[in-house]
Design an enzyme around this catalytic site. Structure first.
Site, PDB file in Angstrom:
ATOM      1  N   ASN A 150      -8.918  18.681  -3.114  1.00 11.21           N
ATOM      2  CA  ASN A 150      -8.313  17.774  -4.080  1.00 11.21           C
ATOM      3  C   ASN A 150      -8.821  17.972  -5.506  1.00 11.21           C
ATOM      4  OD1 ASN A 150     -10.561  16.731  -2.470  1.00 11.21           O
ATOM      5  ND2 ASN A 150     -10.543  15.005  -3.877  1.00 11.21           N
ATOM      6  N   GLN A 178      -3.642  16.906   0.575  1.00 17.46           N
ATOM      7  CA  GLN A 178      -3.186  17.509  -0.686  1.00 17.46           C
ATOM      8  C   GLN A 178      -2.049  18.506  -0.514  1.00 17.46           C
ATOM      9  OE1 GLN A 178      -3.937  16.745  -3.843  1.00 17.46           O
ATOM     10  NE2 GLN A 178      -5.477  15.208  -3.387  1.00 17.46           N
ATOM     11  N   SER A 198      -1.680  11.086   3.483  1.00 13.80           N
ATOM     12  CA  SER A 198      -1.486   9.806   2.791  1.00 13.80           C
ATOM     13  C   SER A 198      -0.186   9.851   1.993  1.00 13.80           C
ATOM     14  CB  SER A 198      -2.632   9.618   1.780  1.00 13.80           C
ATOM     15  OG  SER A 198      -3.344   8.448   2.019  1.00 13.80           O
ATOM     16  N   HIS A 200       0.857   8.270  -0.685  1.00 17.77           N
ATOM     17  CA  HIS A 200       0.887   8.184  -2.161  1.00 17.77           C
ATOM     18  C   HIS A 200       0.640   9.511  -2.856  1.00 17.77           C
ATOM     19  CE1 HIS A 200      -3.559   7.975  -3.180  1.00 17.77           C
ATOM     20  NE2 HIS A 200      -3.598   7.792  -1.869  1.00 17.77           N
ATOM     21  N   THR A 236      -0.310  -5.591  12.953  1.00 16.27           N
ATOM     22  CA  THR A 236       1.119  -5.551  12.624  1.00 16.27           C
ATOM     23  C   THR A 236       1.381  -4.400  11.657  1.00 16.27           C
ATOM     24  OG1 THR A 236       1.196  -7.931  12.927  1.00 16.27           O
ATOM     25  CG2 THR A 236       3.033  -6.947  11.709  1.00 16.27           C
ATOM     26  N   CYS A 323     -11.963   9.246  -6.314  1.00 18.12           N
ATOM     27  CA  CYS A 323     -12.863   8.433  -5.494  1.00 18.12           C
ATOM     28  C   CYS A 323     -14.293   8.479  -6.005  1.00 18.12           C
ATOM     29  CB  CYS A 323     -12.817   8.910  -4.057  1.00 18.12           C
ATOM     30  SG  CYS A 323     -11.149   9.025  -3.468  1.00 18.12           S
TER      31      CYS A 323
HETATM   32  N1  PMP Z   1      -8.435  13.505   1.688  1.00 16.31           N
HETATM   33  C1  PMP Z   1      -8.102  14.108   0.546  1.00 16.31           C
HETATM   34  C2  PMP Z   1      -8.150  15.603   0.472  1.00 16.31           C
HETATM   35  C3  PMP Z   1      -7.714  13.360  -0.560  1.00 16.31           C
HETATM   36  O1  PMP Z   1      -7.378  13.967  -1.689  1.00 16.31           O
HETATM   37  C4  PMP Z   1      -7.678  11.946  -0.452  1.00 16.31           C
HETATM   38  C5  PMP Z   1      -7.279  11.088  -1.633  1.00 16.31           C
HETATM   39  N2  PMP Z   1      -7.961  11.391  -2.812  1.00 16.31           N
HETATM   40  C6  PMP Z   1      -8.025  11.369   0.777  1.00 16.31           C
HETATM   41  C7  PMP Z   1      -8.398  12.178   1.820  1.00 16.31           C
HETATM   42  C8  PMP Z   1      -8.026   9.886   0.968  1.00 16.31           C
HETATM   43  O2  PMP Z   1      -6.747   9.338   0.823  1.00 16.31           O
HETATM   44  P1  PMP Z   1      -6.583   7.762   0.695  1.00 16.31           P
HETATM   45  O3  PMP Z   1      -7.419   7.353  -0.480  1.00 16.31           O
HETATM   46  O4  PMP Z   1      -5.136   7.577   0.446  1.00 16.31           O
HETATM   47  O5  PMP Z   1      -7.060   7.160   1.950  1.00 16.31           O
END
Ligand code: PMP
Length: 375
Positions: A150, A178, A198, A200, A236, A323
């Protein structure tokens, strides 16, 4: 604001917003209820699961919906390790994983005594599959590796690692967060036993994702309670987000090739422009990488200061993972390559594209960057 931080998260596509809003007013039944409102919601969950399963080319019963890739990673790693401790005590991962993998295996070490190898890339940043092979032991039960990083977009050798694990008892977890929706992702092509993503990151909503699992495996649930998700994940279902996830994935797959080419063009344009402007920089993209991420550094420029100046000028970029960006910790990804004390840990910025970006935005970005650097 010009948004160049798509590895952190992506904006929702208009059609995804429409699909979610329509579902917000049309469906409120609990998918577990047996009346018609419940059944309508349960149909929606079923359809979303089919969309994901079709994309991955796996049976839909092998998809667990989660709150995102972090939960999917925790579910795979903790769920498998705790249920299979009798098979061995060793886990392998890379030193450049996302914190949702690194901190989870660290937890398995601290609380349950698993022996964990955090494998570093080579000195030039590349990551051949042989690095994993060298660390494999008879008691290795789990190998976890991201498909693409990432912070740098670096593609890791998941296919080769999957291949070599076929001769070994260790199961293979792949964090595909990614790459999902950007290149073709089929767990069976890379011999993955678990695969996380994920929504988003592909223009879907935040707080929803999924885990693919190989049904031959035995693993514990992380969240206990009701019988949702075949008793593998209680609670749920996040109905409206699942509508958004499925819509976003459908749209991503429809244009997967043209989107990829558009992003490649943005990446090339940015690099060409930097050279035209005679800006001195180096790349922290090691070996084959996704074109979606450019990790660039400008010698002797402090990246935090640069990021702030770019932010004030209307450009959203970051220095590394969202993060960890809230902290002043240097990037663990670059640290694994350059070492703890390298000045290079203070110079890099991450520019990450989606196909929603335009060449004009890239041109404006380079012009602004150039004027900031000249001052
Ligand atoms: N793995 C990777 C490679 C990511 O880039 C991310 C998000 N930055 C995540 C896991 C975690 O995703 P989420 O924050 O949506 O749980």
């Amino acid at each position: 604001m010009i948004y160049l931080d798509n590895a952190a998260t992506t904006p929702l596509l208009p059609d995804v917003i429409t699909a979610i809003s329509e579902s917000l007013s049309a469906n409120f039944g609990n998918p577990s209820s047996i009346h018609s409102l419940g059944r309508a919601s349960s149909q929606i969950v079923r359809k979303a699961r089919e969309t994901v399963a079709n994309a991955l080319e796996v049976p839909s019963r092998n998809i667990i919906f989660t709150s995102g890739a972090s939960e999917a990673n925790n579910q795979a790693l903790i769920g498998y390790a705790l249920a299979n401790k009798d098979k061995g005590n060793h886990i392998i991962t890379t030193a450049i994983e996302h914190p949702s993998v690194l901190n989870t295996v660290q937890y398995l070490h601290d609380r349950y005594g698993f022996d964990v190898s955090f494998v570093k890339p080579k000195a030039d940043g590349t990551f051949p599959a042989s690095l994993i092979e060298e660390n494999l032991r008879p008691d290795t039960i789990l190998v976890s590796m991201m498909w693409a990083n990432n912070e740098t977009g670096q593609l890791l050798p998941v296919k080769e690692v999957g291949e070599l694990l076929k001769q070994h008892q260790a199961v293979f977890h792949v964090d595909a967060t990614q790459v999902m929706g950007k290149i073709s992702v089929h767990p069976l092509d890379v011999s993955a036993d678990f695969l996380s993503a994920s929504a988003h990151k592909f223009h879907g909503p935040k707080g929803v994702g999924f885990l693919y699992y190989n049904e031959k495996l035995h693993f514990d649930a992380l969240i206990h309670g009701g019988e949702q998700e075949e008793k593998r994940r209680a609670g749920t279902e996040n109905l409206h987000s699942l509508v958004g996830l499925a819509k976003a994935l459908e749209l991503a797959l429809e244009s997967i090739e043209s989107n990829y080419q558009a992003v490649e063009k943005l990446n090339e344009t940015l690099l060409t422009k930097l050279e035209e402007q005679k800006i001195s920089f180096y790349k922290n993209n090691f070996g084959p990488s996704m074109p979606h991420v450019l990790n660039l550094a400008f010698p002797n420029e402090n990246h935090d200061l640069l990021l702030t100046k770019l932010d004030l000028a209307g450009f959203a970029i970051s220095t590394g993972s969202a993060c960890t960006a809230g902290t002043i910790e240097p990037s663990h990804v670059l640290e694994a390559v350059y070492g703890k004390n390298s000045e290079k840990l203070k110079e890099n910025i991450r520019i990450s594209f989606s196909e929603m970006n335009t060449i004009d935005e890239v041109n404006l970005f380079v012009e602004k960057l150039s004027s900031i650097l000249k001052k």
